[in-house]
Design a protein around this motif. Sequence first.
Motif, PDB file in Angstrom:
ATOM      1  N   ASP A 367       4.813  -8.964   7.242  1.00 20.10           N
ATOM      2  CA  ASP A 367       4.912  -8.664   5.813  1.00 20.10           C
ATOM      3  C   ASP A 367       3.822  -7.728   5.316  1.00 20.10           C
ATOM      4  OD1 ASP A 367       7.067 -10.540   5.527  1.00 20.10           O
ATOM      5  OD2 ASP A 367       5.577 -12.153   5.564  1.00 20.10           O
ATOM      6  N   VAL A 368       2.583  -7.935   5.798  1.00 19.57           N
ATOM      7  CA  VAL A 368       1.429  -7.231   5.233  1.00 19.57           C
ATOM      8  C   VAL A 368       0.508  -6.716   6.335  1.00 19.57           C
ATOM      9  CG1 VAL A 368       1.443  -8.573   3.081  1.00 19.57           C
ATOM     10  CG2 VAL A 368       0.112  -9.387   5.045  1.00 19.57           C
ATOM     11  N   THR A 369      -0.315  -5.742   5.968  1.00 16.74           N
ATOM     12  CA  THR A 369      -1.343  -5.259   6.882  1.00 16.74           C
ATOM     13  C   THR A 369      -2.525  -6.221   6.847  1.00 16.74           C
ATOM     14  OG1 THR A 369      -2.446  -3.954   5.161  1.00 16.74           O
ATOM     15  CG2 THR A 369      -0.665  -2.882   6.381  1.00 16.74           C
ATOM     16  N   ASN A 370      -3.507  -5.978   7.701  1.00 16.57           N
ATOM     17  CA  ASN A 370      -4.751  -6.734   7.613  1.00 16.57           C
ATOM     18  C   ASN A 370      -5.525  -6.310   6.361  1.00 16.57           C
ATOM     19  OD1 ASN A 370      -4.339  -8.088  10.068  1.00 16.57           O
ATOM     20  ND2 ASN A 370      -5.260  -6.405  11.234  1.00 16.57           N
ATOM     21  N   PHE A 371      -6.331  -7.228   5.845  1.00 18.48           N
ATOM     22  CA  PHE A 371      -7.188  -6.877   4.723  1.00 18.48           C
ATOM     23  C   PHE A 371      -8.219  -5.835   5.154  1.00 18.48           C
ATOM     24  CE2 PHE A 371      -5.956 -10.904   2.571  1.00 18.48           C
ATOM     25  CZ  PHE A 371      -5.776 -10.395   1.285  1.00 18.48           C
ATOM     26  N   LEU A 391      -8.286  -5.446   0.122  1.00 20.58           N
ATOM     27  CA  LEU A 391      -6.897  -5.113  -0.189  1.00 20.58           C
ATOM     28  C   LEU A 391      -6.082  -5.101   1.095  1.00 20.58           C
ATOM     29  CD1 LEU A 391      -7.303  -2.131  -2.680  1.00 20.58           C
ATOM     30  CD2 LEU A 391      -6.338  -4.365  -3.243  1.00 20.58           C
ATOM     31  N   ARG A 392      -4.811  -5.530   0.987  1.00 17.00           N
ATOM     32  CA  ARG A 392      -3.870  -5.373   2.094  1.00 17.00           C
ATOM     33  C   ARG A 392      -2.540  -4.902   1.522  1.00 17.00           C
ATOM     34  NH1 ARG A 392      -2.857 -11.739   3.835  1.00 17.00           N
ATOM     35  NH2 ARG A 392      -1.694 -12.367   1.973  1.00 17.00           N
ATOM     36  N   TYR A 401       0.273  -4.442  -3.185  1.00 21.38           N
ATOM     37  CA  TYR A 401      -0.883  -4.917  -2.429  1.00 21.38           C
ATOM     38  C   TYR A 401      -1.257  -6.332  -2.872  1.00 21.38           C
ATOM     39  CZ  TYR A 401      -1.616   0.041  -1.347  1.00 21.38           C
ATOM     40  OH  TYR A 401      -1.459   1.329  -0.927  1.00 21.38           O
ATOM     41  N   ASP A 402      -1.962  -7.022  -1.998  1.00 26.00           N
ATOM     42  CA  ASP A 402      -2.687  -8.238  -2.357  1.00 26.00           C
ATOM     43  C   ASP A 402      -4.165  -7.886  -2.473  1.00 26.00           C
ATOM     44  OD1 ASP A 402      -0.376  -9.730  -2.255  1.00 26.00           O
ATOM     45  OD2 ASP A 402      -0.765 -10.557  -0.260  1.00 26.00           O
ATOM     46  N   LEU A 403      -4.826  -8.460  -3.454  1.00 28.29           N
ATOM     47  CA  LEU A 403      -6.265  -8.276  -3.621  1.00 28.29           C
ATOM     48  C   LEU A 403      -6.964  -9.614  -3.500  1.00 28.29           C
ATOM     49  CD1 LEU A 403      -8.339  -6.200  -6.069  1.00 28.29           C
ATOM     50  CD2 LEU A 403      -8.584  -8.682  -6.173  1.00 28.29           C
ATOM     51  N   ALA A 404      -8.097  -9.609  -2.805  1.00 26.18           N
ATOM     52  CA  ALA A 404      -8.960 -10.787  -2.736  1.00 26.18           C
ATOM     53  C   ALA A 404     -10.377 -10.341  -3.073  1.00 26.18           C
ATOM     54  CB  ALA A 404      -8.917 -11.417  -1.351  1.00 26.18           C
TER      55      ALA A 404
END
Length: 446
Positions: A367-371, A391-392, A401-404
């Motif tokens: 689903d997503v790349t690495n952060f 970000l990933r 994107y997902d942000l942490a």
Amino acid sequence: MLTILLLAALAQAPAPVAAQGLPTGAPDAGTPAPAVVPPLPVATLTPATHELFERIKGRVVQVRIIERRSGTKSSIGSGFFVSAEGHAVTNYHVVSSIVHHPEDYTAELVRDGKESETVPVKLLAVDVIHDLAVIRMDGAVKDWFELAEREPPQGTRLFAMGNPHDLGTTIVEGTYNGLLQDALYDKVHFSGAINPGMSGGPTVMGEGKVVGVNVATMGNQLGFLVPVVHARALLARAREVKESSPSVLLAEVGSQLLDNQQRITERLLATPVPTQTLGDYRVPGRWLSFLKCWGDTPHEPENPYTITNYQCSSEEDLYLSSDHRTGVVAYDHAYLTSDKLGALRFSALYTATFGNDAGGVDATKEDVTNFRCKEEFVKVGGLPMRTALCLRAYKKLPGLYDLALRAATLNASTSGVQTSLDLAGFSADNARAIARRYLEALAWTK
């Protein structure tokens, strides 16, 4: 074992009984005339549950997702016909595997429990924000549901239908309790049992009009429906679709998610961040009403320090697949303090508890790349902080994107705040803007 719930019929108002032994003409002066109570109009009487079930059960179908290689069902849900042309409404999460893995899955429906008469269906339109989809079979149908034009009054008796646990069509009685208050995504609170397999089935009023689509449950008679207004809108779009494809639908999912994150971002940035006192600091509090906030200090006398937690979350997400959820806003603060540890020992503890692991919401490598993270020391309003912003990217949904964000204050020797912010399904620019506004709300009160 669950069984079909056939509840007793409502007691009907008895017809007026003619008075006995009274002469015709004017009543005696000393005898009051008997009160004449008109019968309740038939249109307002709710039918018995078994009568309603028998009348509309043929409009409800089981939706099956079939794994192509084995030719067997991978998952099941429910749906219901909404047009003479064979359109049916179900949940997006019931058919999502067709959007993400069309090479592996297809869909069919079963009518009237006839296992030997499965019907292939095409997926025409999706609404990932409200967890809805419209499928269509080839050929006309004789009986279908009408979608109500408005929500019913609170307290209205409702009937949810579907195929729980592959046990056949079931009807469950419950109550309409209105839209959830302070929710990020529209949902109706339904007091009734919506069990696995009933997802995508209709919830109707006594006359048979659909007022919601079964979508989720918390157990203990706490069910949730998608408001009928969203089903009406999606059906109108689906009627205009002649042919569709998984690639077109996946692009539509991405477009809907981008629009949704823009709406959330604008709401957040249009509102000053309210702050909450946490020890010697001010931290972001309940930013908007859709966030639910909680706090606690665990009592652990053996520890030479205390940690007070304060966290806020949207408590809702959007279903993309069984392994990937999005549409999340969540943050957490931890205030660490000690009057027993010296500055060096506290610094070691503080460093060890700093969460530089990106974490974030659940997703798979598919689903997503690495952060990708950037860690630095900054000052926010004069408050020194250590930060890690990660970000990933979504692999199949460009632009999302997902942000942490992880941050820790560095201004005191035996106390400090460590904070984290998680955003799922935002553009990179919007995620950074929200993170910046979030950090700017942190302050030291001394």
